[in-house]
Motif scaffolding. Sequence first.
Motif, PDB file in Angstrom:
ATOM      1  N   GLY A  90       0.791  -1.223   0.000  1.00 48.30           N
ATOM      2  CA  GLY A  90       0.000   0.000   0.000  1.00 48.30           C
ATOM      3  C   GLY A  90       0.820   1.269   0.000  1.00 48.30           C
ATOM      4  N   LEU A  98      -2.909  -2.496   1.007  1.00 52.86           N
ATOM      5  CA  LEU A  98      -2.793  -2.846   2.420  1.00 52.86           C
ATOM      6  C   LEU A  98      -4.154  -3.313   2.909  1.00 52.86           C
ATOM      7  N   SER A  99      -4.292  -4.589   3.159  1.00 51.46           N
ATOM      8  CA  SER A  99      -5.570  -5.115   3.633  1.00 51.46           C
ATOM      9  C   SER A  99      -5.764  -4.756   5.103  1.00 51.46           C
ATOM     10  N   GLY A 100      -7.004  -4.586   5.475  1.00 48.66           N
ATOM     11  CA  GLY A 100      -7.321  -4.266   6.866  1.00 48.66           C
ATOM     12  C   GLY A 100      -7.487  -2.784   7.108  1.00 48.66           C
ATOM     13  N   GLY A 101      -6.451  -1.995   6.776  1.00 44.59           N
ATOM     14  CA  GLY A 101      -6.525  -0.551   7.003  1.00 44.59           C
ATOM     15  C   GLY A 101      -6.722  -0.237   8.468  1.00 44.59           C
ATOM     16  N   HIS A 105      -7.108  -3.425  12.330  1.00 45.07           N
ATOM     17  CA  HIS A 105      -5.701  -3.167  12.622  1.00 45.07           C
ATOM     18  C   HIS A 105      -4.906  -4.467  12.704  1.00 45.07           C
ATOM     19  N   GLU A 107      -5.346  -7.233  11.042  1.00 41.19           N
ATOM     20  CA  GLU A 107      -5.083  -7.754   9.709  1.00 41.19           C
ATOM     21  C   GLU A 107      -3.967  -6.970   9.025  1.00 41.19           C
ATOM     22  N   SER A 108      -4.012  -5.624   9.115  1.00 39.85           N
ATOM     23  CA  SER A 108      -2.965  -4.820   8.483  1.00 39.85           C
ATOM     24  C   SER A 108      -1.617  -5.058   9.152  1.00 39.85           C
ATOM     25  N   LEU A 111      -0.178  -8.386   7.879  1.00 39.45           N
ATOM     26  CA  LEU A 111       0.383  -8.310   6.535  1.00 39.45           C
ATOM     27  C   LEU A 111       1.731  -7.596   6.545  1.00 39.45           C
ATOM     28  N   LEU A 112       1.815  -6.462   7.253  1.00 42.61           N
ATOM     29  CA  LEU A 112       3.072  -5.725   7.310  1.00 42.61           C
ATOM     30  C   LEU A 112       4.156  -6.536   8.020  1.00 42.61           C
ATOM     31  N   LEU A 326      -6.051   5.223   2.523  1.00 44.51           N
ATOM     32  CA  LEU A 326      -6.167   5.365   3.963  1.00 44.51           C
ATOM     33  C   LEU A 326      -5.966   6.817   4.401  1.00 44.51           C
ATOM     34  N   VAL A 503      -5.525   0.876   0.243  1.00 42.26           N
ATOM     35  CA  VAL A 503      -6.052  -0.226   1.050  1.00 42.26           C
ATOM     36  C   VAL A 503      -7.065  -1.025   0.241  1.00 42.26           C
TER      37      VAL A 503
END
Length: 504
Positions: A90, A98-101, A105, A107-108, A111-112, A326, A503
Amino acid sequence: MNKRVFLVFLAAAFAIATGLWSLLAPSADLKIDHAQVDEIPVSVFRSESASPGPVIVIAHGFAGSQQLMQPAAMTLAHAGYTAVTFDFAGHGRNARPLSGGIKNHDESARLLGEEIDKMIRFGLTLPGAGPRLGLVGHSMAAILIINSAVRNDAVAGVVAFSNFGSNATASEPRNLLVIDGAWEAAALKNDALRIVAMASGAAPRERVTYGEMARGTARRLAYAEGAEHIGVIYSRDGLTEMRNWMNAVFERAESGAIDARGGGMALLFLGLVALALPLSRLLPALSPLPLGAGPGWRRQWPLTVAPALLTPLILWKAPTDFLPILLGDYLAAHFAVYGALTLLGLWLTKPPGGAGWRIPWRGRLLAALAVLAYYGLGLGLPIDTFVTSIAPSSLRWLLIPALLCCTVIYFLADEWLTSGPGAATGGYVFSKICFVVSLAIAVALNPHKLFFLVIIVPVICLFFAVFGWVSRWTYARTGDPRVAALSNAAALAWAICATFPVVS
């Protein structure tokens, strides 16, 4: 070109040349390779004259990109390390959203964190890599790298710039240095004190190492002098602490140049902004009489203060998740509502009209496009090279028109309000201060969702400062405030779409 303008041109050219030399010189003896690890854009920095040393993975913060971490990467590369920078999902040139955003929180963060783990695995495959490596992160990434280091035995040491709210303990992660700007918020500095106090057993002192490096329990706190949340990663003080900490972690004594590029960047961008004055003389004169509302202080202050107070209240409970970017969607809504209220106030107090509104749009658009080209080429390319990524990906290009529809309302209203023969002295600065205060009120009303806007407020202030000078010179030449309004609106829409996280 009169004498004053010519002298400005010479001074701008000298500043640009000196700034470019200062920024390019540190990379002369470095080898910089670019790669792709799955969908992640990666850069690897090494010294040309030294054997590959231990690997340090470096992560940027919210709405940043790997260019933002070049000072840390080059400083470590000059000290013989192999430094790895990358773009989070993202962010920057990473095409993966970026999933979740903010809504999810966990989920994001997952991923990060996975992307940091990928970079750790990639770093361990590079020439010179040992069984362990180091991690460096800023702001949002400081939390992420600490959490990654806690669960990964391959991490020998961590440097966290502007950390807040991490899961650090007295012994995990291994060998932690926290660096905050001396001008940072008290909450961040107190959190750093809390972390180091777990190892010190009492009130910790700055720049004192507690615990044992060999056992992985070393802890240290440093405040970078004269730096705030973003400036801390450009601070000579902070970069020196980072390098020395990694030297202690890996039992090395290398020094090398510190890439404290703040002075060079200031010279380059001051020169580029000053260059707008002589270039503005190439614009057409669109109106023989200066246009604008020119209301004076008595009429301007209520037209400026009312939108500043009403906009955050109107948007407080309103849904603003209308774009896959975002916080950029909220910022766009704030600009649109603020501008619409200003236009309404202008119309209610003195409906705009007259010959100025009948100037052919073609001339105004061509002049605005010329100013926008200066923003994109004169300022955009250096920003993308030395500061942060502002080259939009395919998805981001599609978002720019939507953002422009919002920002153009604000800038048309604000430029018209603060221009004209009777315009209040200092009215332009006052209107921008009110807008920033309005954003602060919005954050106070909804801190959970809008907290990260606090971090980018200094950047918005820089944009407003640049827009102010360019607007002044453009208006002096064209006589029409809407030329600068159109170019400023497009430039800011571009910047928001190119930097705020995409996102899904």
